[in-house]
Write an enzyme that holds these catalytic residues in place. Structure first.
Site, PDB file in Angstrom:
ATOM      1  N   GLU A  94       8.470  -0.796  11.636  1.00  7.57           N
ATOM      2  CA  GLU A  94       7.358  -1.759  11.544  1.00  7.57           C
ATOM      3  C   GLU A  94       7.850  -3.059  10.904  1.00  7.57           C
ATOM      4  O   GLU A  94       8.755  -3.068  10.076  1.00  7.57           O
ATOM      5  CB  GLU A  94       6.189  -1.151  10.769  1.00  7.57           C
ATOM      6  CG  GLU A  94       6.528  -0.698   9.351  1.00  7.57           C
ATOM      7  CD  GLU A  94       6.112  -1.714   8.308  1.00  7.57           C
ATOM      8  OE1 GLU A  94       5.618  -2.781   8.692  1.00  7.57           O
ATOM      9  OE2 GLU A  94       6.300  -1.430   7.120  1.00  7.57           O
ATOM     10  N   GLY A 120     -17.543   4.586  18.366  1.00  2.00           N
ATOM     11  CA  GLY A 120     -17.231   5.297  17.132  1.00  2.00           C
ATOM     12  C   GLY A 120     -17.039   4.310  15.993  1.00  2.00           C
ATOM     13  O   GLY A 120     -16.795   3.115  16.220  1.00  2.00           O
ATOM     14  N   CYS A 156       0.819  -1.213   0.000  1.00  2.00           N
ATOM     15  CA  CYS A 156       0.000   0.000   0.000  1.00  2.00           C
ATOM     16  C   CYS A 156       0.855   1.267   0.000  1.00  2.00           C
ATOM     17  O   CYS A 156       0.382   2.336  -0.391  1.00  2.00           O
ATOM     18  CB  CYS A 156      -0.938   0.004   1.202  1.00  2.00           C
ATOM     19  SG  CYS A 156      -0.097  -0.122   2.798  1.00  2.00           S
TER      20      CYS A 156
END
EC number: 1.2.1.70
Length: 448
Positions: free
Chosen positions: A114, A189, A50
């Site tokens: 990451e 939410g 991505c």
């Protein structure tokens, strides 16, 4: 042969562009084959995530290899070659090796350190390998990069500290409860931050999660997407009686969870701990709730402090990893330099052993009465003579590998000993010709 990396990433192109140059998973195998069949390409691996689309390639010439890779990307995504040039960066040689090592270890990611990218690199390499577009160089280099990244992560713990607000929220819950697998959670939410928090909760092992939202349709949609439960916001007081973790992220202009609400349900909770994490601005949870026994209330400032501290830890770990990269590049270059030596040494040994075999045949003919023991002794000593004679030439050949004029000197070396050895470039070209035929045959078979 030259190593080149062409990268379209978060530094070179915005997300609107990156969306247009991402390969679908089901198109990657054919993309590998198409690029491999292109002129100048000897090996290739394509990485598409991505946040980045990258082509790693071994090419016979830098300028032609760069052009054909850029042309391949332009045709694949409907751009002009100049467009691809403008949105990408090109690394060659040591810089390309450094880039691969930094990407694999998470130093080039939007979220520093990451680990997801390591798995993505590994998958890209395995796909290229199974497709047949890797060879001697990449089979070694990508394994080296993956091993380096694993070791770097283990030695520095760079990925252990949360650097996103949603992930930090889950880390705070772990500080209270330890393992979260058996806990019940509520997400208040249904926006992007709520979804990220939900994903991090799922990643921690929690399965009992309920999404609540003022607009029930949005709660239902998010819950269905991730196969969790949903409920109306009006049900929140009842849900709080059994919940362990609450993460709230809405755009409400008044408190959703109040002191009064918590005081009412506290009596029924039997002193069980409740972690309330408020990542909304303005806040969803009334301040002061943490004064109630076993109620832990954190807001976005608490999370920011954790994120900032953790980011500093990651930056220190990243610096440590960066210091190790030059040694990895040197090790790779040493290995590559030996590639030209191996065929020469092999050819020299093969010629020497052929002479030894001919000599033994001659001895057998002239001395037919030799016993098996005598023959073994003679064979052993003739081989020993050959090994002693080859010792210095082989040493010299290995030393030539680091010489800038090694190709010329290897040619002279082969002429002196009257041997012929294929250089790595020739071997790679022959390997490509053979694999391209396999790919073509595979496509014909698939079509039929």
């Amino acid at each position: 042969m030259h190593f080149i990396a062409i990268s379209i990433n978060h530094r070179t192109a915005d997300v609107a562009l990156r969306e247009q140059v991402a390969f679908r998973d089901d198109a990657l195998r054919i993309a590998h084959e198409d690029l491999y069949e292109t002129k100048s390409i000897l090996e290739n691996v394509i990485l598409s995530t991505c946040n980045r689309t990258e082509v790693y390639a071994v090419v016979d010439q830098i300028h032609t290899g760069r052009y054909y890779i850029q042309r391949f990307l332009a045709r694949a995504f409907g751009f002009e070659v100049d467009d691809i040039k403008a949105m990408s960066e090109v690394k060659v040689g040591d810089e390309a090796v450094e880039h691969l090592l930094r990407v694999t270890s998470g130093l080039d990611s939007i979220v520093l350190g990451e680990t997801q990218i390591l798995g993505q690199i590994r998958d890209a390499f395995f796909l290229a390998q199974s497709t047949g577009t890797t060879g001697t160089i990449f089979n070694h280099l990508f394994k080296q990069a993956i091993t380096f990244a694993k070791r770097a992560h283990n030695e520095t713990d760079i990925a252990d500290n949360a650097v996103s607000v949603s992930y930090a929220a889950v880390e705070l819950a772990k500080k209270v409860f330890g393992k979260l697998k058996s806990k019940q959670a509520i997400i208040i939410g249904a926006g992007e931050m709520s979804e990220l928090s939900l994903l991090n909760l799922l990643g921690s092992g929690i399965t009992d999660i309920t999404v609540v939202n003022r607009t029930i349709e949005n709660a239902m949609k998010l819950a269905a997407k991730h196969q969790v439960k949903y409920d109306e916001l009006s049900s929140l007081p009842n849900l709080l009686e059994s919940a362990d973790i609450v993460i709230s992220s809405t755009s409400a202009q008044s408190y959703i969870i109040t002191n009064e609400m918590i005081e009412r349900i506290a009596e029924n909770r039997k002193q069980d701990s409740l972690v309330l994490i408020d990542i909304a601005v303005p806040r969803d949870i009334e301040p002061g709730i943490s004064a109630i026994t076993n109620i832990f209330n954190y807001d976005v400032d608490d999370l920011k402090g954790l994120v900032d501290a953790n980011l500093r830890e990651r930056q220190l770990a990243a610096a440590t990893i960066s210091e190790q990269i030059p040694a990895e590049i040197h090790a790779h270059n040493e290995w590559v330099s030996m590639l030209g030596v191996v065929p020469v040494i092999r050819a020299l040994r093969e010629k020497a052993m052929a002479i030894q075999a001919e000599t033994m045949d001659s001895i057998d003919r002239k001395l037919p009465g030799l016993s098996e023991r005598e023959r073994k002794i003679i064979s052993k000593h003739t081989k020993s003579i050959i090994n002693q004679m080859l010792k210095d030439p082989i040493k010299q050949a290995k030393e030539l590998s680091s010489d800038k004029k090694s190709n010329e000197k290897f040619e002279l070396f082969q002429n002196i000993f009257d041997i012929e050895a294929k250089c790595p470039h020739e071997q790679a070209k022959q390997q490509k010709e053979s694999k391209v035929k396999e790919i073509s045959a595979r496509r014909i078979f698939s079509f039929e």
